[in-house]
Design a protein around this motif. Structure first.
Motif, PDB file in Angstrom:
ATOM      1  N   UNK A   1       0.833  -1.201   0.000  1.00 18.25           N
ATOM      2  CA  UNK A   1       0.000   0.000   0.000  1.00 18.25           C
ATOM      3  C   UNK A   1       0.869   1.253   0.000  1.00 18.25           C
ATOM      4  N   UNK A   2       1.906   1.252   0.823  1.00 16.45           N
ATOM      5  CA  UNK A   2       2.783   2.420   0.885  1.00 16.45           C
ATOM      6  C   UNK A   2       3.466   2.676  -0.460  1.00 16.45           C
ATOM      7  N   UNK A   3       3.985   1.619  -1.089  1.00 12.94           N
ATOM      8  CA  UNK A   3       4.663   1.772  -2.375  1.00 12.94           C
ATOM      9  C   UNK A   3       3.704   2.292  -3.436  1.00 12.94           C
ATOM     10  N   UNK A   4       2.481   1.776  -3.444  1.00 12.81           N
ATOM     11  CA  UNK A   4       1.483   2.201  -4.427  1.00 12.81           C
ATOM     12  C   UNK A   4       1.106   3.663  -4.216  1.00 12.81           C
ATOM     13  N   UNK A   5       0.872   4.045  -2.967  1.00  6.91           N
ATOM     14  CA  UNK A   5       0.477   5.425  -2.670  1.00  6.91           C
ATOM     15  C   UNK A   5       1.593   6.403  -3.031  1.00  6.91           C
TER      16      UNK A   5
ATOM     17  N   UNK B   1      10.913   4.803   1.761  1.00  4.73           N
ATOM     18  CA  UNK B   1      10.607   3.511   2.381  1.00  4.73           C
ATOM     19  C   UNK B   1      11.837   2.789   2.903  1.00  4.73           C
ATOM     20  N   UNK B   2      13.017   3.326   2.597  1.00  6.36           N
ATOM     21  CA  UNK B   2      14.283   2.731   3.038  1.00  6.36           C
ATOM     22  C   UNK B   2      14.409   1.287   2.563  1.00  6.36           C
ATOM     23  N   UNK B   3      14.234   1.097   1.249  1.00  2.74           N
ATOM     24  CA  UNK B   3      14.374  -0.226   0.664  1.00  2.74           C
ATOM     25  C   UNK B   3      14.892  -0.074  -0.758  1.00  2.74           C
ATOM     26  N   UNK B   4      15.369  -1.153  -1.391  1.00  2.00           N
ATOM     27  CA  UNK B   4      15.874  -1.067  -2.769  1.00  2.00           C
ATOM     28  C   UNK B   4      14.779  -0.680  -3.756  1.00  2.00           C
ATOM     29  N   UNK B   5      15.162  -0.022  -4.840  1.00  2.00           N
ATOM     30  CA  UNK B   5      14.184   0.404  -5.849  1.00  2.00           C
ATOM     31  C   UNK B   5      13.476  -0.796  -6.463  1.00  2.00           C
ATOM     32  N   UNK B   6      14.182  -1.919  -6.618  1.00  2.00           N
ATOM     33  CA  UNK B   6      13.558  -3.114  -7.165  1.00  2.00           C
ATOM     34  C   UNK B   6      12.433  -3.628  -6.286  1.00  2.00           C
TER      35      UNK B   6
END
Length: 205
Positions: free
Chosen positions: A150-154, A170-175
């Motif tokens: 949900x966070x990535x989509x928003x 989000x502190x994560x890889x772009x992939x």
């Protein structure tokens, strides 16, 4: 005091300031320029409010969370050096504000007469979305997604951040962000198809 009214000029004009302009305002605000502070807040207030709402905040507390986000940001402007865009930096602060709010709420007993998220979303979200009946809103569908999807989509589809900046927030890889968005889209399309199939059946009944 920072209020939602500051976003009205942007919403009425339909103009969306460029990220480099917003970042320049944030840097100018560091030196105490009041006009730059107002422009910075006005430019990003709507994005911050959407972000905290779609992360799962009670819509009734979204304004408070947006307020808290900007108070934190303005208090920490001296640490902002422009290495990332001001939008990315601010949404990272908003994310922490939501996490802190959830932690605080979980430590308190919930009142029996407190409205839940579903009923609040039902009252505040627009209806008439293509393929949906009156009982289904976009927020309700997003709420069924896992938190990370949900966070990535928003961030990418609602707020409009590039994937690289969403990854920074989000502190994560772009992939990982790309994968989460793809899975979220797949789930939303499946639910949309289900809603479209059910609508004619309900009408016939």
């Amino acid at each position: 005091m920072i209020t939602p009214a500051l976003s009205s000029a942007r919403e009425e004009s339909g103009e969306v300031p460029r990220d480099d302009s917003i970042t320049a305002w944030a840097l100018a605000a560091r030196s105490g320029d009041p006009d730059a502070v107002e422009r910075f807040v006005r430019a990003l207030h709507r994005d911050v409010r959407h972000y905290v709402t779609f992360l799962g905040a009670d819509p009734q507390s979204a304004d408070d969370l947006a307020q808290d986000t900007f108070l934190r940001a303005l208090g920490g402007l001296h640490r902002f050096e422009g290495r990332s865009s001001a939008r990315t930096w601010l949404l990272s602060i908003a994310r922490r504000a939501v996490v802190d709010s959830i932690r605080h709420a979980s430590s308190r007993p919930r009142l029996a007469d407190t409205d839940d998220w579903q009923s609040a979303a039902e009252r505040t979200q627009p209806r008439g979305l293509p393929g949906f009946d009156d009982g289904i809103a976009l927020v309700e569908l997003l709420e069924t997604l896992p938190d990370d999807r949900r966070e990535a989509f928003v961030l990418t589809q609602v707020v409009g951040l590039p994937y690289v900046e969403a990854a920074s927030v989000s502190d994560c890889p772009i992939g990982t962000v790309r994968s989460r968005v793809a899975r979220a889209r797949t789930s939303l399309i499946e639910w949309l198809d289900d809603a479209e199939r059910c609508t004619p059946a309900a009408a016939a009944a």
